[in-house]
Design an enzyme around this catalytic site. Structure first.
Site, mmCIF file in Angstrom:
data_model
loop_
_atom_site.group_PDB
_atom_site.id
_atom_site.type_symbol
_atom_site.label_atom_id
_atom_site.label_comp_id
_atom_site.label_asym_id
_atom_site.label_seq_id
_atom_site.Cartn_x
_atom_site.Cartn_y
_atom_site.Cartn_z
ATOM 1 N N GLU A 1 82.416 6.278 42.994
ATOM 2 C CA GLU A 1 82.407 6.633 41.571
ATOM 3 C C GLU A 1 82.278 8.142 41.506
ATOM 4 O OE1 GLU A 1 82.946 4.522 39.247
ATOM 5 O OE2 GLU A 1 82.777 2.736 40.485
ATOM 6 N N CYS B 1 79.711 11.859 33.854
ATOM 7 C CA CYS B 1 81.031 11.690 34.468
ATOM 8 C C CYS B 1 82.054 11.213 33.435
ATOM 9 C CB CYS B 1 80.967 10.765 35.674
ATOM 10 S SG CYS B 1 80.234 9.175 35.324
HETATM 11 O O1 TXE Z 1 77.136 16.055 44.021
HETATM 12 P P1 TXE Z 1 77.349 15.485 45.447
HETATM 13 P P2 TXE Z 1 76.322 17.303 43.546
HETATM 14 C C1 TXE Z 1 80.044 16.151 40.200
HETATM 15 C C2 TXE Z 1 79.837 17.301 39.228
HETATM 16 C C3 TXE Z 1 78.962 18.231 40.004
HETATM 17 C C4 TXE Z 1 79.446 18.027 41.392
HETATM 18 C C5 TXE Z 1 78.462 18.375 42.473
HETATM 19 O O2 TXE Z 1 81.074 17.924 38.970
HETATM 20 O O3 TXE Z 1 79.141 19.555 39.644
HETATM 21 O O4 TXE Z 1 79.743 16.647 41.464
HETATM 22 O O5 TXE Z 1 77.222 17.711 42.279
HETATM 23 C C6 TXE Z 1 74.890 13.066 48.573
HETATM 24 N N1 TXE Z 1 77.305 12.617 53.062
HETATM 25 N N2 TXE Z 1 79.170 15.027 39.959
HETATM 26 O O6 TXE Z 1 76.348 18.431 44.511
HETATM 27 O O7 TXE Z 1 77.311 16.537 46.488
HETATM 28 C C7 TXE Z 1 73.896 13.895 47.811
HETATM 29 O O8 TXE Z 1 72.708 14.066 48.562
HETATM 30 C C8 TXE Z 1 76.660 11.695 52.327
HETATM 31 C C9 TXE Z 1 79.745 13.889 39.302
HETATM 32 O O9 TXE Z 1 75.003 16.815 43.164
HETATM 33 O O10 TXE Z 1 78.563 14.663 45.356
HETATM 34 C C10 TXE Z 1 73.722 13.060 46.547
HETATM 35 O O11 TXE Z 1 72.834 11.991 46.783
HETATM 36 N N3 TXE Z 1 76.061 11.955 51.162
HETATM 37 C C11 TXE Z 1 78.908 12.676 39.484
HETATM 38 C C12 TXE Z 1 75.124 12.507 46.313
HETATM 39 O O12 TXE Z 1 75.783 12.607 47.567
HETATM 40 C C13 TXE Z 1 76.118 13.221 50.707
HETATM 41 C C14 TXE Z 1 77.443 12.865 39.417
HETATM 42 C C15 TXE Z 1 75.930 13.250 45.264
HETATM 43 O O13 TXE Z 1 76.042 14.585 45.642
HETATM 44 C C16 TXE Z 1 76.783 14.236 51.421
HETATM 45 C C17 TXE Z 1 77.001 14.053 40.101
HETATM 46 C C18 TXE Z 1 77.399 13.892 52.650
HETATM 47 N N4 TXE Z 1 78.069 14.798 53.390
HETATM 48 C C19 TXE Z 1 77.867 15.087 40.309
HETATM 49 N N5 TXE Z 1 76.675 15.384 50.726
HETATM 50 C C20 TXE Z 1 79.291 11.502 38.606
HETATM 51 N N6 TXE Z 1 80.286 10.731 39.039
HETATM 52 O O14 TXE Z 1 78.693 11.256 37.579
HETATM 53 C C21 TXE Z 1 75.975 15.102 49.604
HETATM 54 N N7 TXE Z 1 75.634 13.792 49.592
#
Ligand code: TXE
Length: 504
Positions: free
Chosen positions: A245, A279
């Site tokens: 998602e 999102c």
């Molecule tokens: O998200 P990440 P971030 C979008 C929104 C935001 C951007 C970055 O545009 O600016 O994403 O946000 C874990 N292997 N959304 O940095 O990095 C991390 O620890 C496994 C949309 O917060 O995608 C966290 O638990 N896991 C979204 C989760 O992934 C990893 C909501 C999300 O982090 C990882 C949030 C890795 N290599 C942000 N790296 C929506 N769909 O609503 C990170 N994580």
């Protein structure tokens, strides 16, 4: 002091991290960074718990999930305060998010048996001597990697449905909201104390990567498309399936017959609530040309009274992730450099950790504010000829998650909703599909794949099992070396009658 997390396990890693209040930078709690061995231990414990949970059966699981739902409802005030402290969102918004999660746990618990339980299906002419049974069995252990923007509602769309389908869950909340994650896990342990069916692992991306590599039976990921690619790569090592998602760039399309007051009001909420960190938030608006100016005026009018802050009267809170302000700033600057017109706010709206409402008009479609996820309280508004052109521009995105159509003509609104490539569309409202538990939620393209919520969301966490049981001897024994030419000829003659007719 390192927060206790309800797992009752010894953590080998000595590294820790703090969870901070984004409005005040105060430390809320300190958590351990789970290392590879810690994650592996947790998943191993989950394996045993998964067998116990699966053997409880539908009724046993339903009763416990409903008890959990009731517990969360009764302690909603405490959880909402925690969500407010960790994300900065207003308490009523936190309550709304929790309430939606409760509705989903309730639905998943009550419908799991009907959707996944054994059922007879027609066996067809060729296999008419067999009874055919289809059922959906639990996968085993599901790893849930959660985001921070809706730290209860979003991961619960996976956790609640995975548990209802009979799986144990290992949950890694975002490093920005571990206390909320810890609360959810501890509350489950209070109503299900027997086995660690839902466990917590805390840490940042590295811990998430270790969970993806740990051999769990599925990963449910919510976050950015960039991180989803990394998670998929980690999952590929064990052929672990994943539901992703990711973000969106959702559009609202306003037809010339739309109720403009309602459309402007919905747009303001869809774009600005939760500081735009949604999102399925509205990031782009396409308005039919004959109502464009009136709509823009009404939207600007509504937005001027909307204010971010940390006080109880604030409409929305700070940016939860400090780095997001840079992305928002770069999108506004890029749009303005390309000739966009600021209708409300602009670069000066960025007053870290807050961002005031920003409405940009006449933004070229190739601007970052139109093509990339901004995830801030900003929205672009553009003029289109009609609903059809609005749909065309809305679909010209690598994201396809949700969206909204405002139009009074039901037929035209339904046609536009169907033509949008997104997974969900609301007509004459915003985000309402997320509150209907029987509807699936998810997108395509850079918005990810797979579905949470509804029957599809339950099936996402189960493996279909097909069983045939021979009830009587076959008229023609075709799967035997004793098969005769006569039997084969009879079969082919039957096939010619049944399937060989010419279709015109
Ligand atoms: O998200 P990440 P971030 C979008 C929104 C935001 C951007 C970055 O545009 O600016 O994403 O946000 C874990 N292997 N959304 O940095 O990095 C991390 O620890 C496994 C949309 O917060 O995608 C966290 O638990 N896991 C979204 C989760 O992934 C990893 C909501 C999300 O982090 C990882 C949030 C890795 N290599 C942000 N790296 C929506 N769909 O609503 C990170 N994580």
């Amino acid at each position: 002091m390192v927060a206790t997390i309800g797992n009752q396990q010894t953590i080998r890693s000595t590294e820790v991290f703090d969870s901070l209040n984004p409005a005040t930078s105060e430390v809320i709690a300190t958590f351990p960074v789970f290392g590879e061995a810690d994650v592996a231990d947790t998943v191993q414990r989950a394996r045993q718990a998964a067998s116990w949970w699966a053997e409880l059966g539908w009724a046993g699981r339903q009763q416990r999930l409903l008890a959990w739902k009731s517990h969360i409802t009764r302690y909603m005030g405490r959880l909402a305060e925690l969500v407010h402290n960790e994300t900065g969102k207003p308490v009523p918004d936190a309550q709304l998010e929790i309430l939606l999660a409760i509705v989903h746990i309730d639905w998943a618990a009550k419908h799991a048996r009907r959707v996944l339980g054994p059922r007879r299906v027609r066996s067809g002419l060729v296999a008419m001597n067999h009874a055919a049974v289809l059922e959906y069995q639990p996968l085993g252990v599901v790893g849930v990697i959660g985001p921070w923007n809706y730290p209860v509602f979003t991961p619960m769309g996976s956790i609640g449905y995975a548990l209802a389908a009979g799986n144990a869950v290992v949950f890694k909340p975002s490093e920005l909201t571990p206390a909320v994650g810890g609360w959810l896990v501890s509350s489950f342990a209070e109503v299900v104390p027997e086995q660690p069916v839902l466990q917590l692992v805390t840490g940042a991306g590295q811990t998430g990567g270790q969970l993806a590599r740990s051999g769990v039976d599925k990963i449910a990921f919510t976050g950015s498309a960039t991180t989803a690619r990394k998670v998929m790569a980690a999952c590929a090592e064990n052929l672990t399936p994943i539901v992703a998602e990711c973000g969106g760039k959702d559009a609202m399309i306003v037809g010339s017959d739309a109720d403009l007051d309602a459309a402007a009001d919905a747009c303001a909420w869809g774009a600005l609530s939760n500081a735009g960190q949604t999102c399925v938030g509205i990031e782009r608006v396409y308005v039919a040309q004959d109502v464009y100016h009136t709509f823009l005026e009404k939207l600007a009018d509504r937005v001027t009274s909307v204010r971010p802050g940390d006080d109880r009267e604030a409409d929305y809170g700070p940016m939860t992730m400090p780095g997001q302000a840079e992305i928002i700033e770069s999108h506004i600057a890029d749009a303005l450099a390309r000739g966009a017109r600021p209708v409300v706010g602009g670069i000066a709206s960025i007053r870290r950790p807050y961002v005031g409402p920003v409405i940009l008009a006449d933004v070229p479609e190739e601007s970052k504010a139109v093509t990339d996820e901004t995830f801030g309280p900003t929205v672009t508004v553009a003029k289109v000829a009609d609903l059809a052109e609005g749909v065309e521009l809305a679909n010209a995105s690598r994201y396809a998650l949700g969206g909204t159509v405002f139009a009074k003509n039901k037929k035209a609104a339904m046609a536009a909703a169907r033509a949008l490539r997104s997974g969900m569309t609301a007509i004459n409202s915003v985000i309402s599909f997320a509150s209907v538990p029987s509807l699936p939620f998810g997108g395509s393209g850079d918005s990810g794949f797979g579905r949470i919520h509804g029957a599809d969301g339950l099936r996402e966490f189960a493996r279909p099992k097909a069983i045939t049981r021979q009830r009587m001897k076959p008229l023609l024994n075709l799967t035997s070396f004793t098969r005769s030419d006569k039997d084969m000829n009879r079969l082919l003659a039957g096939a010619a009658i049944l399937h060989g007719r010419r279709y015109r």
